[in-house]
Structure formats: structure tokens, C-alpha cells
Design a protein around this motif. Structure first.
Motif, PDB file in Angstrom:
ATOM      1  N   GLN A   1      -0.533  10.114 -22.167  1.00  0.00           N
ATOM      2  CA  GLN A   1      -0.442   8.658 -22.102  1.00  0.00           C
ATOM      3  C   GLN A   1      -1.361   7.985 -23.126  1.00  0.00           C
ATOM      4  O   GLN A   1      -1.076   6.878 -23.592  1.00  0.00           O
ATOM      5  CB  GLN A   1      -0.801   8.180 -20.691  1.00  0.00           C
ATOM      6  CG  GLN A   1       0.222   8.533 -19.629  1.00  0.00           C
ATOM      7  CD  GLN A   1       1.525   7.779 -19.804  1.00  0.00           C
ATOM      8  OE1 GLN A   1       1.540   6.585 -20.082  1.00  0.00           O
ATOM      9  NE2 GLN A   1       2.646   8.472 -19.650  1.00  0.00           N
TER      10      GLN A   1
ATOM     11  N   ILE B   1      -2.621   2.828 -17.573  1.00  0.00           N
ATOM     12  CA  ILE B   1      -1.777   3.933 -17.110  1.00  0.00           C
ATOM     13  C   ILE B   1      -1.394   3.667 -15.650  1.00  0.00           C
ATOM     14  O   ILE B   1      -2.276   3.440 -14.814  1.00  0.00           O
ATOM     15  CB  ILE B   1      -2.508   5.290 -17.224  1.00  0.00           C
ATOM     16  CG1 ILE B   1      -2.856   5.576 -18.684  1.00  0.00           C
ATOM     17  CG2 ILE B   1      -1.636   6.412 -16.670  1.00  0.00           C
ATOM     18  CD1 ILE B   1      -3.646   6.861 -18.884  1.00  0.00           C
TER      19      ILE B   1
ATOM     20  N   THR C   1      -3.116  12.046 -18.446  1.00  0.00           N
ATOM     21  CA  THR C   1      -4.035  11.179 -19.182  1.00  0.00           C
ATOM     22  C   THR C   1      -3.904  11.351 -20.691  1.00  0.00           C
ATOM     23  O   THR C   1      -3.714  10.362 -21.422  1.00  0.00           O
ATOM     24  CB  THR C   1      -5.496  11.454 -18.754  1.00  0.00           C
ATOM     25  OG1 THR C   1      -5.611  11.316 -17.338  1.00  0.00           O
ATOM     26  CG2 THR C   1      -6.432  10.484 -19.445  1.00  0.00           C
TER      27      THR C   1
END
Length: 284
Positions: free
Chosen positions: A203, A177, A200
Motif C-alpha cells: 500500500q 490505508i 503495509t
């Protein structure tokens, strides 16, 4: 030139032959067997009678119920814990990351039977866990003899075994990421909690879906833990579809019906995977 065109096929021929003999043929043969029954030791075609038998088989229905209870409870808990651990181990302020990663991943390389036996010893009525509870002033818990606690024991054991495995998958995805996303969120004043759910989780969506599918397949095929820990008891309360398949085929030698159960597991895996993709909103 024409002879050279066949050279690659000679190299892949051993793999194709082995796959056909030990994978493709058994799969096709078991499908045929699912429409057969043994009469005097001879397999005879009986149409869809084996599939009809499933709907009136109380033991199979109970095994199906037990499997789905474990699936609904254990898989979300395990994935959530794996996500939390991966996020913690990805922190830049944490020291000894390598040690923690190895420690959490070690259960995944432990023998299934070995760790199940260790858990069965620990969860006995006079096992280590009950002794600790009693020393703290609590009563002993019938981990393996009570229907509720027997299921809880399986959830505990399976989560311990596979949480680290999923954690490593999530950790690898977290490291891909872009840091710029978090830096932009910091500038906008987003908290760590908000970043976790707004950056988070979105993704990691494909990876979470991947882990959920693998965990679902593994739970629907669950055998080692209930067989070693509880032997399906008490009163078949921890009997799973995989364990019932084993008993039908290798204890009662009803291979036709066992093949039917095997293909029901395949169908369930396909259905569950389809719904997980739909819920996740993945169109591919």
C-alpha cells in the motif's frame, strides 16, 4: 472583454519574470558554460573537453565513488528506519503519539550547519561519544580521521537528520490505508509481521518510491554534512560530488568545469530516478 483576457497574465507576470531571471536563465547559462573554459579570464568555447576531462579526473571519480557508497548504504537504512518508526507511531495502543511525532521530526527543522557542527563536536577524539565508549570499557573510535568511520559518521548524521522527515511522510500514508484490510487479515489469522509485508508495504509502494527518489536526489547533492563534519577528509575519502562542485567553482574559479559537474549531477539524478521507477515496476 478583450482587455480583460490579459488581466491574469499581469498577475502571473512577476512570478514568471522572477523565475526566468533567477532560475531559467542561470540553468541555461550554466549549460552553455559547461562547454567553455576560462582563457586569460575570458570564457571560450572548448566543445566537450570538460566532459572528457571528467573521465580522467581522479578526484571527481573518487567523489563519485564516495557519493554512491553513501547513497547505497544510507538511503535504504534511513527509509527502513522511517518505515518502522511510522508503523510504531501509527499503533492504536501507543500513548503520547503527538510528543513522539514532534520529537522524531525535530531534526528535520534543525539547521544543517548547526547540527553538523554539534555532530563534529560529539564525534571528536575526546568528544562525548568516545568518552561514553571509554567509560564502558571500549576503545575510542577515530570517527572523523579514519576513512571507514568518517563515512559511518556521515551516514549516522544524515540518517538522524532526515529519518523523521521521511517518517512523517510514511505516517501520513499509513493513516490512509483502510482499516478493513487489517481486519480481514486478522480474521484470516495473519500475523503483524505478515500484515506489514503483505499489506503495509504494497500500500505504501508509491510513497516509498517518492521518498527514495527524494533521498537519492538529496544524497547526490550532498554538501553541508561532509563540508562541516569532515571537510572531505581524510584524504578525500568523504569528498562528495556536491562538495567537489563547490571547490571547483568557488575555490579554484573554474566555472566552466564546475558547470559540467553540475550537469553530470542532473544526468545522474535522471538515471537513478528512471531505474528506481523501473525497479518499483511503476509504468507511469
Amino acid at each position: 472583454m478583450k482587455n480583460k483576457a490579459y488581466v491574469p497574465y499581469f498577475f502571473i507576470a512577476p512570478a514568471v519574470i522572477l523565475f526566468s531571471v533567477f532560475m531559467l536563465y542561470p540553468i541555461l547559462y550554466s549549460f552553455v558554460m559547461s562547454f567553455q573554459t576560462s582563457v586569460g579570464g575570458i570564457m571560450e568555447f572548448n566543445g566537450i573537453e570538460n566532459y572528457k576531462r571528467l573521465f580522467s579526473d581522479e578526484i571527481f571519480l573518487k567523489a563519485l565513488k564516495n557519493t554512491f557508497i553513501l547513497l547505497i548504504i544510507q538511503v535504504p537504512i534511513m527509509i527502513f528506519l522511517a518505515l518502522v518508526l511510522a508503523n510504531l507511531l501509527n499503533s492504536s495502543i501507543l500513548k503520547f503519539k503527538g510528543l513522539f511525532r514532534v520529537t522524531f521530526f525535530l531534526p528535520a527543522v534543525t539547521s544543517l550547519v548547526a547540527y553538523s557542527i554539534i555532530f563534529s563536536i560529539m564525534l571528536m577524539n575526546d568528544g562525548v561519544i568516545n568518552q561514553v565508549l571509554m567509560s564502558l570499557g571500549f576503545g575510542a573510535i577515530p570517527w572523523l580521521s579514519d576513512p571507514f568511520w568518517a563515512k559511518a559518521s556521515l551516514v549516522l548524521a544524515i540518517t538522524w537528520r532526515w529519518c523523521g522527515y521521511n517518517m512523517i511522510i510514511f505516517l501520513a500514508a499509513l493513516q490512509n490505508i483502510p482499516d478493513q484490510l487489517y481486519e480481514a487479515a486478522d480474521i484470516d489469522g495473519a500475523s503483524r509481521f505478515r500484515q506489514f509485508f503483505s499489506i503495509t508495504i504494497p500500500q505504501l509502494k508509491p510513497v516509498i518510491l517518492f521518498s527514495a527518489v527524494l533521498s537519492t536526489i538529496g544524497t547526490l547533492q550532498l554538501f553541508d554534512e561532509p563540508y562541516t563534519l569532515t571537510e572531505g577528509g581524510p584524504s578525500d575519502e568523504t569528498l562528495t560530488i556536491g562538495m567537489y562542485l563547490y571547490q571547483t567553482g568557488f575555490r579554484y574559479f573554474d566555472f566552466g568545469y564546475a558547470s559540467t559537474i553540475a550537469y553530470v549531477i542532473v544526468i545522474l539524478v535522471a538515471i537513478m530516478t528512471y531505474f528506481q521507477f523501473k525497479i518499483a515496476g511503476d509504468s507511469e
